[in-house]
Structures are given as structure tokens and as C-alpha cells.
Design a protein around this motif. Structure first.
Motif, PDB file in Angstrom:
ATOM      1  N   GLU A  40       0.470  -1.200  -0.268  1.00 14.56           N
ATOM      2  CA  GLU A  40       0.126   0.517   0.276  1.00 14.56           C
ATOM      3  C   GLU A  40       0.529   1.563  -0.171  1.00 14.56           C
ATOM      4  OE1 GLU A  40      -4.050  -1.128   1.894  1.00 14.56           O
ATOM      5  OE2 GLU A  40      -2.614  -0.733   3.470  1.00 14.56           O
ATOM      6  N   GLN A  41       1.956   1.316   0.883  1.00 14.51           N
ATOM      7  CA  GLN A  41       3.078   2.315   0.746  1.00 14.51           C
ATOM      8  C   GLN A  41       3.333   2.197  -0.348  1.00 14.51           C
ATOM      9  OE1 GLN A  41       2.327   4.719   2.747  1.00 14.51           O
ATOM     10  NE2 GLN A  41       4.236   4.598   4.541  1.00 14.51           N
ATOM     11  N   TRP A  42       4.375   1.303  -1.094  1.00 18.32           N
ATOM     12  CA  TRP A  42       4.263   1.617  -2.707  1.00 18.32           C
ATOM     13  C   TRP A  42       3.288   2.084  -3.770  1.00 18.32           C
ATOM     14  CZ3 TRP A  42       8.826  -2.128  -4.701  1.00 18.32           C
ATOM     15  CH2 TRP A  42       9.330  -1.130  -5.593  1.00 18.32           C
ATOM     16  N   ILE A  43       1.958   1.905  -3.912  1.00 14.62           N
ATOM     17  CA  ILE A  43       1.229   2.108  -4.359  1.00 14.62           C
ATOM     18  C   ILE A  43       0.897   3.963  -4.273  1.00 14.62           C
ATOM     19  CG2 ILE A  43      -1.403   2.108  -5.248  1.00 14.62           C
ATOM     20  CD1 ILE A  43      -0.972  -1.432  -4.604  1.00 14.62           C
ATOM     21  N   VAL A  44       0.452   4.074  -3.151  1.00 14.99           N
ATOM     22  CA  VAL A  44       0.044   5.646  -2.796  1.00 14.99           C
ATOM     23  C   VAL A  44       1.366   6.205  -2.805  1.00 14.99           C
ATOM     24  CG1 VAL A  44      -0.304   7.000  -1.032  1.00 14.99           C
ATOM     25  CG2 VAL A  44      -1.175   4.736  -0.769  1.00 14.99           C
ATOM     26  N   SER A  45       2.815   6.075  -2.796  1.00 12.36           N
ATOM     27  CA  SER A  45       3.912   6.828  -2.914  1.00 12.36           C
ATOM     28  C   SER A  45       4.037   6.963  -4.977  1.00 12.36           C
ATOM     29  CB  SER A  45       4.778   6.539  -2.064  1.00 12.36           C
ATOM     30  OG  SER A  45       5.195   5.116  -3.182  1.00 12.36           O
ATOM     31  N   GLU A  46       3.602   6.162  -5.382  1.00 12.77           N
ATOM     32  CA  GLU A  46       3.590   5.822  -7.077  1.00 12.77           C
ATOM     33  C   GLU A  46       2.205   7.046  -8.107  1.00 12.77           C
ATOM     34  OE1 GLU A  46       5.593   5.399  -9.027  1.00 12.77           O
ATOM     35  OE2 GLU A  46       7.734   5.351  -7.202  1.00 12.77           O
ATOM     36  N   PRO A  47       2.731   8.107  -8.547  1.00 13.49           N
ATOM     37  CA  PRO A  47       1.452   8.414  -8.962  1.00 13.49           C
ATOM     38  C   PRO A  47       1.379   7.535  -9.635  1.00 13.49           C
ATOM     39  CG  PRO A  47       3.410  10.664  -8.933  1.00 13.49           C
ATOM     40  CD  PRO A  47       3.753   8.992  -8.610  1.00 13.49           C
ATOM     41  N   GLY A  48       2.106   6.674 -10.269  1.00 13.54           N
ATOM     42  CA  GLY A  48       1.489   5.874 -11.815  1.00 13.54           C
ATOM     43  C   GLY A  48       0.279   4.592 -11.427  1.00 13.54           C
ATOM     44  N   LEU A  49       0.693   4.849 -10.017  1.00 18.35           N
ATOM     45  CA  LEU A  49      -0.050   3.475  -9.529  1.00 18.35           C
ATOM     46  C   LEU A  49      -1.823   4.068  -8.879  1.00 18.35           C
ATOM     47  CD1 LEU A  49       2.764   1.116  -8.054  1.00 18.35           C
ATOM     48  CD2 LEU A  49       1.549   1.216 -10.476  1.00 18.35           C
ATOM     49  N   SER A  50      -1.698   5.307  -8.539  1.00 13.47           N
ATOM     50  CA  SER A  50      -2.569   5.706  -7.648  1.00 13.47           C
ATOM     51  C   SER A  50      -3.264   7.402  -8.669  1.00 13.47           C
ATOM     52  CB  SER A  50      -2.291   5.928  -6.416  1.00 13.47           C
ATOM     53  OG  SER A  50      -1.355   7.052  -6.762  1.00 13.47           O
ATOM     54  N   GLY A  51      -2.696   6.530  -9.911  1.00 11.54           N
ATOM     55  CA  GLY A  51      -3.574   8.522 -10.031  1.00 11.54           C
ATOM     56  C   GLY A  51      -5.110   8.131 -10.560  1.00 11.54           C
ATOM     57  N   PRO A  52      -5.550   8.812 -11.853  1.00 14.05           N
ATOM     58  CA  PRO A  52      -6.894   8.575 -11.497  1.00 14.05           C
ATOM     59  C   PRO A  52      -7.379   7.472 -13.312  1.00 14.05           C
ATOM     60  CG  PRO A  52      -5.614  10.218 -13.591  1.00 14.05           C
ATOM     61  CD  PRO A  52      -4.438   9.568 -12.544  1.00 14.05           C
ATOM     62  N   HIS A  53      -6.419   6.956 -13.270  1.00  4.90           N
ATOM     63  CA  HIS A  53      -6.650   5.675 -13.893  1.00  4.90           C
ATOM     64  C   HIS A  53      -6.583   3.805 -13.611  1.00  4.90           C
ATOM     65  CE1 HIS A  53      -7.149   7.862 -17.965  1.00  4.90           C
ATOM     66  NE2 HIS A  53      -6.318   8.193 -17.893  1.00  4.90           N
ATOM     67  N   CYS A  54      -6.216   3.806 -12.130  1.00  2.00           N
ATOM     68  CA  CYS A  54      -6.191   2.691 -11.524  1.00  2.00           C
ATOM     69  C   CYS A  54      -7.392   2.487  -9.833  1.00  2.00           C
ATOM     70  CB  CYS A  54      -5.109   3.160 -10.470  1.00  2.00           C
ATOM     71  SG  CYS A  54      -3.482   3.833 -11.521  1.00  2.00           S
ATOM     72  N   ALA A  55      -7.920   1.704 -10.039  1.00  2.00           N
ATOM     73  CA  ALA A  55      -8.084   1.259  -9.162  1.00  2.00           C
ATOM     74  C   ALA A  55      -7.827  -0.324  -8.167  1.00  2.00           C
ATOM     75  CB  ALA A  55      -9.987   0.694 -10.002  1.00  2.00           C
ATOM     76  N   LEU A  56      -7.708   0.231  -6.534  1.00  5.50           N
ATOM     77  CA  LEU A  56      -7.229  -0.810  -6.081  1.00  5.50           C
ATOM     78  C   LEU A  56      -8.747  -1.531  -5.079  1.00  5.50           C
ATOM     79  CD1 LEU A  56      -4.539  -1.910  -5.032  1.00  5.50           C
ATOM     80  CD2 LEU A  56      -5.058  -0.764  -2.848  1.00  5.50           C
ATOM     81  N   PHE A  57      -8.350  -2.669  -5.376  1.00  7.01           N
ATOM     82  CA  PHE A  57      -9.030  -3.758  -4.841  1.00  7.01           C
ATOM     83  C   PHE A  57      -8.923  -4.932  -4.146  1.00  7.01           C
ATOM     84  CE2 PHE A  57     -10.311  -3.074  -8.641  1.00  7.01           C
ATOM     85  CZ  PHE A  57     -11.827  -2.894  -9.286  1.00  7.01           C
ATOM     86  N   GLN A  58      -9.432  -4.942  -2.237  1.00 11.01           N
ATOM     87  CA  GLN A  58      -8.819  -6.116  -1.745  1.00 11.01           C
ATOM     88  C   GLN A  58     -10.258  -7.295  -1.572  1.00 11.01           C
ATOM     89  OE1 GLN A  58      -9.036  -3.931   2.727  1.00 11.01           O
ATOM     90  NE2 GLN A  58     -11.070  -4.007   2.671  1.00 11.01           N
TER      91      GLN A  58
END
Length: 144
Positions: free
Chosen positions: A58-76
Motif C-alpha cells: 500500500e505504501q508503494w502504491i500510494v507513493s507512485e503517481p502512476g499506480l494511484s492516479g486517475p486510471h487506477c483502482a485498488l481492490f482487496q
């Protein structure tokens, strides 16, 4: 009386027809041109898959704009299925519903590994899905 029942039946059919459009998807390969946002996510996938736990992922995803930008979705993962944790502004609810079904029907219970789908709700979208289920219980999707 039979005409009334028939009219009610027709009305119910119209209501069903007016619901959100049908969702279709198919898994595709990575041989075709990959959108840049998906390439960024694919580049991060191997190190993400090696992260020891959910917090690190989660820290990595939040810190990378390409992984948490407008075209990204995160599921659990939840008790018996999947729920969306975060959705970028560029992803409509129909696409997130399709991604949830894809994860539940195509990905859960299989080995982690990046996958690519074409999703059609209103229009055709390219979705790169990065399952991180084994180490983090998460699944990241980049939809263009």
C-alpha cells in the motif's frame, strides 16, 4: 385481466432494459501496444509482488503517481469476495463492477500474474490487472 398482466410484464421488461448496459470482457495478451500507464504498473509489478506484506504494498502504491492516479483502482479481498478500496476519477462505476467480477471469476484461486483485459461497458477499455493476492490480499488495476 390478462391484458393487465401482460402490460405489467412489458413494463418490467423495459425496466430491466433501462438498467446499466451489459458488461463484457475478454482476456487479451500483452503482444499488442501497451498504454504507458499500464507499462508503468507492469514495471512496478515484480517488486510489488516481492513486498513482504500489505502495508509495504500500500505504501508503494500510494507513493507512485502512476499506480494511484486517475486510471487506477485498488481492490482487496474480503471474507468471500472482493471489494474496491480506491478508484481513480478516470474509472466509471461500471468498469469497477466489471473488474470486481473479473477478479472474483477469473483471478481468485489462481496464481498471481499480470493479466490484460478488454472491458466493454459504454465503450471499450484496456485493463491491466496486477493481482497481489498472495502477499498483500490486494489487486491493482490500470484502466485506459
Amino acid at each position: 385481466m390478462p391484458d393487465t398482466i401482460g402490460a405489467q410484464g412489458m413494463h418490467q421488461l423495459r425496466l430491466v432494459d433501462n438498467q446499466s448496459p451489459p458488461v463484457r470482457w475478454r482476456e487479451t495478451d500483452f503482444a499488442e501496444e501497451i498504454p504507458p500507464a499500464a507499462l508503468d504498473a507492469l514495471a512496478a509489478y515484480y517488486p510489488l509482488a516481492r513486498c513482504p506484506d500489505r502495508d509495504a504494498v500500500e505504501q508503494w502504491i500510494v507513493s507512485e503517481p502512476g499506480l494511484s492516479g486517475p486510471h487506477c483502482a485498488l481492490f482487496q479481498l474480503t471474507g468471500g469476495g472482493v471489494e474496491m478500496v480506491r478508484q481513480g476519477s478516470g474509472i466509471c462505476t461500471g468498469v469497477t463492477a466489471a473488474l470486481t467480477r473479473i477478479i472474483e471469476e477469473d483471478i481468485l484461486g489462481t496464481e498471481d500474474g499480470a493479466r490484460r483485459y478488454e472491458i466493454q461497458v459504454y465503450d471499450l477499455r484496456d485493463a491491466t490487472v496486477l493481482p497481489l493476492l498472495q502477499n498483500a490480499g490486494l489487486c491493482l488495476a490500470v484502466v485506459i
